[in-house]
Structures are given as C-alpha cells and as structure tokens.
Write a protein that holds these residues in place. Sequence first.
Motif, PDB file in Angstrom:
ATOM      1  N   LYS A   1       5.421  17.868  48.449  1.00 53.45           N
ATOM      2  CA  LYS A   1       6.477  17.859  49.472  1.00 53.45           C
ATOM      3  C   LYS A   1       6.098  16.996  50.677  1.00 53.45           C
ATOM      4  CE  LYS A   1       8.522  22.370  48.382  1.00 53.45           C
ATOM      5  NZ  LYS A   1       8.687  23.772  48.827  1.00 53.45           N
ATOM      6  N   LYS A   2       4.789  16.827  50.884  1.00 55.25           N
ATOM      7  CA  LYS A   2       4.313  16.058  52.039  1.00 55.25           C
ATOM      8  C   LYS A   2       4.222  14.559  51.747  1.00 55.25           C
ATOM      9  CE  LYS A   2       1.449  19.949  53.560  1.00 55.25           C
ATOM     10  NZ  LYS A   2       0.065  20.415  53.824  1.00 55.25           N
ATOM     11  N   ILE A   3       4.245  14.183  50.458  1.00 54.14           N
ATOM     12  CA  ILE A   3       3.942  12.782  50.159  1.00 54.14           C
ATOM     13  C   ILE A   3       4.960  12.063  49.276  1.00 54.14           C
ATOM     14  CG2 ILE A   3       1.457  13.033  50.503  1.00 54.14           C
ATOM     15  CD1 ILE A   3       1.067  13.385  47.558  1.00 54.14           C
ATOM     16  N   VAL A   4       5.952  12.777  48.701  1.00 50.14           N
ATOM     17  CA  VAL A   4       6.969  12.093  47.899  1.00 50.14           C
ATOM     18  C   VAL A   4       8.354  12.565  48.309  1.00 50.14           C
ATOM     19  CG1 VAL A   4       5.417  11.858  45.916  1.00 50.14           C
ATOM     20  CG2 VAL A   4       6.991  13.810  46.028  1.00 50.14           C
ATOM     21  N   ASP A   5       9.364  11.760  47.968  1.00 49.79           N
ATOM     22  CA  ASP A   5      10.735  12.153  48.235  1.00 49.79           C
ATOM     23  C   ASP A   5      11.101  13.390  47.420  1.00 49.79           C
ATOM     24  OD1 ASP A   5      11.880   8.714  48.408  1.00 49.79           O
ATOM     25  OD2 ASP A   5      11.102  10.045  49.974  1.00 49.79           O
ATOM     26  N   GLU A   6      11.946  14.230  47.994  1.00 47.34           N
ATOM     27  CA  GLU A   6      12.342  15.463  47.312  1.00 47.34           C
ATOM     28  C   GLU A   6      13.028  15.172  45.981  1.00 47.34           C
ATOM     29  OE1 GLU A   6      14.851  19.570  48.253  1.00 47.34           O
ATOM     30  OE2 GLU A   6      14.582  18.032  49.808  1.00 47.34           O
ATOM     31  N   SER A   7      13.762  14.053  45.927  1.00 44.62           N
ATOM     32  CA  SER A   7      14.490  13.714  44.700  1.00 44.62           C
ATOM     33  C   SER A   7      13.546  13.423  43.530  1.00 44.62           C
ATOM     34  CB  SER A   7      15.384  12.498  44.945  1.00 44.62           C
ATOM     35  OG  SER A   7      14.599  11.378  45.341  1.00 44.62           O
TER      36      SER A   7
END
Length: 577
Positions: free
Chosen positions: A437-443
């Motif tokens: 959640k801290k390093i990639v897009d939620e999608s």
Amino acid sequence: MAERKVSLVETGQAIESLRNSDFDTVSAVGEVLDNSIQAKARNVSIVTKERELPARGRRKKGKKEILEIAFCDDGEGMDTETLHHCMQLGFSSRYNDRSGIGRFGVGMTLAVINQCKKIEVYSRANGDSPWCYTYVDLDKNNSDIPEPQEVDLPAEYDGVVNSGSGTIVAWSKCDRLNGTSEEIYRWVARTYRKFIGTHKVEKGKIVANNTPVTIKLNGKDIVPFDPLFAVAHADFPEKKVAEIFEPITIEMDVPEDAGGKGETSEITITMTLTPKEWRMKGGGESGRDPWAKENLTENEGFSVLRAGREVFYDVMPRFKPRTHADGLDRWWSAEICFDPVLDNYFSVKNIKRGARFFPQLREKIQERMGPTISECRKRVKNRWDQTKTEEQAGSPSTSNEHKDAEEAVKNAKTPSSQKKEKKTPKEEKKEIKDVLKKIVDESALDEWLAKIEKQPCTIIDKDDSSWKGSTFVDIHPAGGRTVIEYNRSHDIFIFIYDAIKELSESSPDTDSGSIVKRAKDLKVAIDLLMMAYAQAENYFGDLDEEQRIGDTLEFLRNNWGQYLRQYVKAYIKENGI
C-alpha cells in the motif's frame, strides 16, 4: 542680509538612504557586467576572495562567504576625465542611450554602494597609456571622488587583465553581500546567455553567435544556460533539446520619449516545450534525467530579455491563463525579447531588474500566447496519461524485466531463513499488503500481491518524484518474503541501464545475439547482487543485538556472499551458461 541657502542633498543621510536601494548581489554584479559589455569587452574576469564559514545549525561545512570581488575587462577603457566621473551619481557618457543595455547612468554606483563601502576603479583607454586609479570609500570620502592618479596595477591582477585597454572595478568592505559564487555563476550563465553563448535562439531559430563574450569566474569559463532548453548545454551536448514553436511577433508603437515619430518596434516571443522524456508524470517529475530534474526546479515559464540581457525570470503577475498549480506549466517556456525603446511597456526601472507588462501589452501577449499555452498543457497531460497507461500495462502479470533473477532466487538453495514469529497465511498476506500500500498504486495491489506470494524475493521499479533521499534501493521484509524497491531515477541505475541498452543496440550484426545475451546476463547479475544483499540483511534476525559492529559487518558480508553464490549458480544452471 545675505540669502541663506540649504543644500538640496544632505550628503551623509542621502548616501545611507541610497545604500538601501532595491538591489541584491546578483543584480549589482549585473550593473558592472553591463558596463563591460557596453564598452565592447570580449573578455571579462570575475575574481572573488572568500572564506569558509564554520558549520552551524543547518549550514553545512564548505559554505563560503564572499569577502571581496573584482571585475576585470578588456573593453574600451576610460580617459581620466570619464574615470573621474564614472562613479558620480547621474553621470553617464551614454545617458538615455537606448541602443544598448545601459541607459540611466546611476546603476553601477547605486549597485555597488548597496553591497559594499569601498569601490576602486582602474582603467586605461589603450595599451600605451598608464593605468589610472580612483576610488570611493564611504568611511572616508562619501562626498567627493579623488582625481585619478597613475598607478601600477596590484600584483593580484597579473595574468587577469591583458596588455591593452580595459577597466577593473573592485569591491571591498563588503557588508551586505547575500550571494555565493555558485549563485553568481548560475545567474550570469542565464542572464547573459545571448552574449556568452556560441549559439542562441533568435526569433524562434537557433543561430550562431559570431562575437561571443567570454566571462570567467575565478578562472573558470561561465557556460551559458538556456532556460528554453532549446540550445544544448556545452557541458551536456548529448542532452535532448526542447521543441521550438513558430515565433510570435508583436509590433508596438515607439513612445515619444524614446524618440518615436510614428515608428514601431518588434517584440519577439519564442516558446518551447521540453522533451517528452522529461515530462513522464505529474507533480514535477522529469523522467530519469538528473540534469533535467536539477535545472527544471525553478522553471517558471517567462524569461524577459531587454537588448539580449535578461531582466526578468519568474511568474508574470496577473497573466492569463493563470499558471496551473498541478505542474502543467513547468514544461513550457517563453522568451520575450524587446528593444530598449519599448522600456515603458515593460516598466523597466533604472536598476534593470524586473519587468511588468503594461496593460495594453499584456492583453496582446496573452492573446497571442494563449493558443500555444493551451496546446502545451494538452500535450503534457496526454503524456502523463500515456505514462500511467503504460505503467498499468506493465503490472506483474505482464512485466518480465526481473523475471529471470526472481526465478533464480526462487530455485536457489540458500541458508536457512532468519528466525521469525510463526504467522498464519492470512497474517502474512496482510503484512505484504501493508507494505504494498505504501509503494504501489491501489489498482495494481492485488496483482503484485499474487506475484510476491509465489516467490521469496521480488523487485519493484520506482521512477517518480516521491522517492526521498539519496538511497537507490529500499528493502521491505514482508510476510516471510522480501520486497525490493529500485529507485530507477537514481544516477547509478540510469548509468547501468543506459550502458546495457547501448551495448544491446550497438552490437555488430555478426555476433549481436551473443552480445545481447551477455548484456541481459549483466542486467540479471545486478538484480542478483541486490537481492542477495537484501536477503543477507534480513538474516539479521538471528543475531545478538549486542554483537560488536565488526562482527556484524563480517557476518553481513559472509551471508551476502553465500546468497549471491547460490543465486548465480541457480541462474547459470537454468540458462545453460
């Protein structure tokens, strides 16, 4: 009874008031350089005396303060009469002359007394005449200027000036300098780019400058910097340059006080859009080019030049369309050039710093620039959308850039993993999700999660402005796995990947297959090196917290080597090398 007269000026208080004029260090430097250029100098040397300041608070070691500064040129020089009057406020041999960058006759003196208390001037009109000298010292003679005297130049100027004509202006007792040598270099490089560049943008075209002026700072040539990014920087000739739009010209009536008798003068506007490789994403990100990142940080769109000399570089107040807060306007630039006969339209003051469009002119410029600004914003936004689409298409299910290295790590025989608290699959999954959640897009989170759960070590590339600090990798233990972030905008990755790409693309046809294959192996080796280190670092769960630092480092190096050996063996075996 004799008439009692009172002087128009109370000298002491007047001088102190004049010292509070609206100058800063770089604009004061500019007044001296203007005189040198208008005197047809071909070589100008700026020499500073500095001292290093002690580290204190937020000030780091190495910060330097300028104590004295001198300007030496090989221009036409001055005869004794002109030299005697050159620092007199209001005197100018070119007063109200709008044919060059000077005009008012008060700039240099106002500038210098704003920065220091002592001004010394040496000059001679030809190589056969002696050097003559005069000075102003506000602590001693603030109401008169001594008659010039013949002198020998101080030894400190040997090798700095030539044997012909020229002038030296030296500042000392500097009590208000607020700039560093680096700031002066950068300002001169941009402000005088039309004079010192071998090539320049003129009426929307790149043309040769046949009579460039050389300006040195402490013996180093100042290299011109073009804020339009349309002329390649001499230190970085391989860099991409901006696209130049069709030039815009506006005819304005020359005011009567500038000699206008029905004549007009042309304003030329050159607009550019930076290379698409620089404007990958929103928020000010400039792709993987560190040079672009450094030099775009202050780009505000407007550079206003008077007779080729920049007098303004900033956001233009009350200009419409207003600049966007979301960064769309960082990527286009505009250079507005005008002749000094149009000073009134730009509200140019006697210090030649700053410019404001006269309302009538502002409306014309807004109307003419508006379509190009809209086009630039559209293209920038389209580029951002394209990048986002490409990133989403490059999710774990389709991206294979690190697949070979990750497969080798998955199949390698490695030391037993570090001690860790026993966790259920659900707990491990949550831990991985929290990291993602801290390093990639939620999608893309679910796709990354599915990939990470299947292997012990996973690499995620990051290439945006959110990366903080100078690190080039981040390591995240998560749910018994290791996630590694690559800072692909870091210089080391740019260097490595550019070298690999060049090797792959430039290999001869006869053996291109083997060279391309080895280039790929080299790329995998970099991944394995990073992954082995990450695993060795995570192994520290087995260590005593009080272990000596020397033992800790030795333990880290040994385990790094063990992991790396097994990873390389696995890759060699799988690929038949």
